[in-house]
Scaffold this motif. Structure first.
Motif, mmCIF file in Angstrom:
data_model
loop_
_atom_site.group_PDB
_atom_site.id
_atom_site.type_symbol
_atom_site.label_atom_id
_atom_site.label_comp_id
_atom_site.label_asym_id
_atom_site.label_seq_id
_atom_site.Cartn_x
_atom_site.Cartn_y
_atom_site.Cartn_z
ATOM 1 N N ARG A 129 -16.490 113.337 42.962
ATOM 2 C CA ARG A 129 -17.501 114.137 43.656
ATOM 3 C C ARG A 129 -17.280 115.644 43.543
ATOM 4 N NH1 ARG A 129 -13.538 112.260 46.235
ATOM 5 N NH2 ARG A 129 -12.380 113.412 47.807
ATOM 6 N N GLN A 130 -16.130 116.080 43.093
ATOM 7 C CA GLN A 130 -15.809 117.508 43.061
ATOM 8 C C GLN A 130 -16.071 118.050 41.657
ATOM 9 O OE1 GLN A 130 -11.978 118.287 44.918
ATOM 10 N NE2 GLN A 130 -12.354 116.752 46.513
ATOM 11 N N ILE A 131 -17.311 118.430 41.413
ATOM 12 C CA ILE A 131 -17.791 118.666 40.057
ATOM 13 C C ILE A 131 -17.270 119.942 39.400
ATOM 14 C CG2 ILE A 131 -19.885 117.319 40.469
ATOM 15 C CD1 ILE A 131 -21.381 119.993 40.753
ATOM 16 N N LEU A 132 -16.556 120.783 40.123
ATOM 17 C CA LEU A 132 -15.977 121.978 39.518
ATOM 18 C C LEU A 132 -14.721 121.667 38.717
ATOM 19 C CD1 LEU A 132 -15.996 125.193 41.766
ATOM 20 C CD2 LEU A 132 -16.671 124.944 39.383
ATOM 21 N N GLU A 139 -19.764 109.301 54.228
ATOM 22 C CA GLU A 139 -20.424 108.075 53.784
ATOM 23 C C GLU A 139 -21.761 108.398 53.096
ATOM 24 O OE1 GLU A 139 -20.430 105.606 57.296
ATOM 25 O OE2 GLU A 139 -18.316 105.092 57.027
ATOM 26 N N PHE A 140 -22.883 108.025 53.712
ATOM 27 C CA PHE A 140 -24.199 108.229 53.101
ATOM 28 C C PHE A 140 -24.997 109.331 53.792
ATOM 29 C CE2 PHE A 140 -22.928 103.843 52.405
ATOM 30 C CZ PHE A 140 -23.098 103.716 51.041
ATOM 31 N N GLU A 141 -24.333 110.162 54.579
ATOM 32 C CA GLU A 141 -25.049 111.157 55.382
ATOM 33 C C GLU A 141 -24.390 112.529 55.261
ATOM 34 O OE1 GLU A 141 -26.802 110.083 59.347
ATOM 35 O OE2 GLU A 141 -25.379 111.598 60.050
ATOM 36 N N GLY A 142 -25.228 113.553 55.357
ATOM 37 C CA GLY A 142 -24.727 114.921 55.360
ATOM 38 C C GLY A 142 -25.557 115.786 56.277
ATOM 39 N N GLN A 143 -24.998 116.903 56.675
ATOM 40 C CA GLN A 143 -25.698 117.824 57.574
ATOM 41 C C GLN A 143 -25.365 119.249 57.202
ATOM 42 O OE1 GLN A 143 -22.749 117.799 61.417
ATOM 43 N NE2 GLN A 143 -23.986 115.966 61.082
ATOM 44 N N VAL A 144 -26.298 120.156 57.493
ATOM 45 C CA VAL A 144 -26.091 121.565 57.188
ATOM 46 C C VAL A 144 -26.863 122.421 58.180
ATOM 47 C CG1 VAL A 144 -27.957 121.550 55.484
ATOM 48 C CG2 VAL A 144 -26.223 123.327 55.384
ATOM 49 N N PRO A 153 -23.308 111.901 45.245
ATOM 50 C CA PRO A 153 -24.467 112.800 45.217
ATOM 51 C C PRO A 153 -24.847 113.379 46.578
ATOM 52 C CG PRO A 153 -24.912 110.815 43.941
ATOM 53 C CD PRO A 153 -23.652 110.568 44.705
ATOM 54 N N VAL A 154 -24.388 112.753 47.667
ATOM 55 C CA VAL A 154 -24.687 113.299 48.993
ATOM 56 C C VAL A 154 -24.062 114.692 49.130
ATOM 57 C CG1 VAL A 154 -24.367 112.992 51.480
ATOM 58 C CG2 VAL A 154 -24.933 111.032 50.037
ATOM 59 N N ALA A 155 -22.847 114.858 48.607
ATOM 60 C CA ALA A 155 -22.215 116.175 48.625
ATOM 61 C C ALA A 155 -23.036 117.172 47.806
ATOM 62 C CB ALA A 155 -20.797 116.088 48.081
ATOM 63 N N GLY A 156 -23.622 116.689 46.715
ATOM 64 C CA GLY A 156 -24.457 117.558 45.899
ATOM 65 C C GLY A 156 -25.690 118.048 46.631
ATOM 66 N N ILE A 197 -30.338 116.960 58.628
ATOM 67 C CA ILE A 197 -29.510 115.775 58.422
ATOM 68 C C ILE A 197 -30.133 114.941 57.302
ATOM 69 C CG2 ILE A 197 -28.545 113.692 59.469
ATOM 70 C CD1 ILE A 197 -29.029 115.221 62.212
ATOM 71 N N TYR A 198 -29.363 114.658 56.287
ATOM 72 C CA TYR A 198 -29.832 113.867 55.150
ATOM 73 C C TYR A 198 -29.236 112.468 55.223
ATOM 74 C CZ TYR A 198 -30.207 112.158 50.343
ATOM 75 O OH TYR A 198 -30.455 111.385 49.233
ATOM 76 N N ASP A 199 -30.076 111.464 55.203
ATOM 77 C CA ASP A 199 -29.667 110.055 55.233
ATOM 78 C C ASP A 199 -29.999 109.447 53.878
ATOM 79 O OD1 ASP A 199 -29.456 107.284 55.556
ATOM 80 O OD2 ASP A 199 -30.041 107.368 57.660
ATOM 81 N N ALA A 200 -28.981 109.252 53.057
ATOM 82 C CA ALA A 200 -29.210 108.731 51.708
ATOM 83 C C ALA A 200 -29.663 107.281 51.713
ATOM 84 C CB ALA A 200 -27.936 108.876 50.877
#
Length: 247
Positions: A77-80, A160-165, A194-197, A224-227
């Motif tokens: 997940r760490q694309i750099l 997991e499958f969720e992210g927030q900003v 891809p959730v991190a993306g 809040i993003y729910d994949a």
């Protein structure tokens, strides 16, 4: 107009053409990005994406803080980072790859953790801070320091499958402590890469909006993003009158 053009080279005018033609950015906004300094704290899943987009967008100075080295488990997940950089400090790995992407920007690597003793020394130099750590305590330290220094802060988190900003804009509340005075540690949970993306891309977008000064910020609002559902939702949050940070 001439002085603005003079501050951007012919190569930069070509590189950032698709941003410059946006009326919300234009030549003046692109010059502002060139002159801006952004600190990315944590150069893992979120920070990798944030730093990439900021470098692409022409942020003149990007500071990156992370004490860890690249491990093969990061590459999901760490694309750099890449396989050739396994065992290398993450900030050096990130600097090498960001300079390959945009050789004209300045990358300032700090191969250590941020804590109560050093947070102010790092953060005071920058215009905006982007918080991408994987633990609650570090976010609390960053939030408190940004309020002491009146520095805008863009916070992201994934699990997991969720992210927030959301954004923190001192001296006005609400702040991180208003909604997360206690939290559980999510570092042992899994994450769909891809959730991190998705979340990192939103963090980079909010950073550019803050620097240039356009659009509606995520201040007092959390996305809040729910994949699993393939959906975004928004929640509003208010300043806590008894908050010890943004009182």
């Amino acid at each position: 107009m001439y002085s603005i053009l003079q501050s951007l080279s012919e190569q930069q005018l070509l590189r950032y053409d698709r941003q410059i033609i946006l009326p919300q950015i234009g030549l003046k906004g692109q010059r502002k990005l060139k002159e801006s300094k952004v600190l990315v704290i944590g150069i893992g899943g979120l920070g990798s994406v944030v730093a990439y987009w900021l470098a692409c967008s022409g942020i003149g100075y990007i500071g990156i803080i992370d004490p860890d080295t690249v491990e093969i488990s990061n590459l999901q997940r760490q694309i750099l980072h890449n396989e050739e950089h396994i065992g290398m400090p993450k900030v050096i790995s990130a600097m090498v790859n960001l300079k390959k992407l945009n050789s004209e920007i300045q990358i300032l690597p700090y191969p250590e953790d941020i804590n109560k003793k050093n947070a102010m020394d790092y953060i005071k130099f920058y215009d905006v801070v982007v918080a991408c750590p994987d633990n609650f305590e570090t976010r609390k330290i960053i939030n408190e320091t940004c309020f002491k220094l009146n520095k805008p802060l863009v916070i992201g988190a994934v699990s997991e499958f969720e992210g927030q900003v959301f954004d923190i804009i001192p001296p006005a509340g609400p702040c991180y402590h208003c909604i997360f005075d206690e939290a559980e540690d999510n570092t042992s949970r899994g994450i769909l890469a891809p959730v991190a993306g998705v979340i990192g891309s939103i963090q980079a977008t909010e950073t550019i909006k803050i620097l240039v000064g356009f659009g509606e910020l995520l201040h007092g609002r959390i996305i809040i993003y729910d994949a699993l559902k393939g959906a975004f939702r928004e929640a509003k949050f208010l300043k806590n009158p008894s908050c010890p940070i943004c009182k």
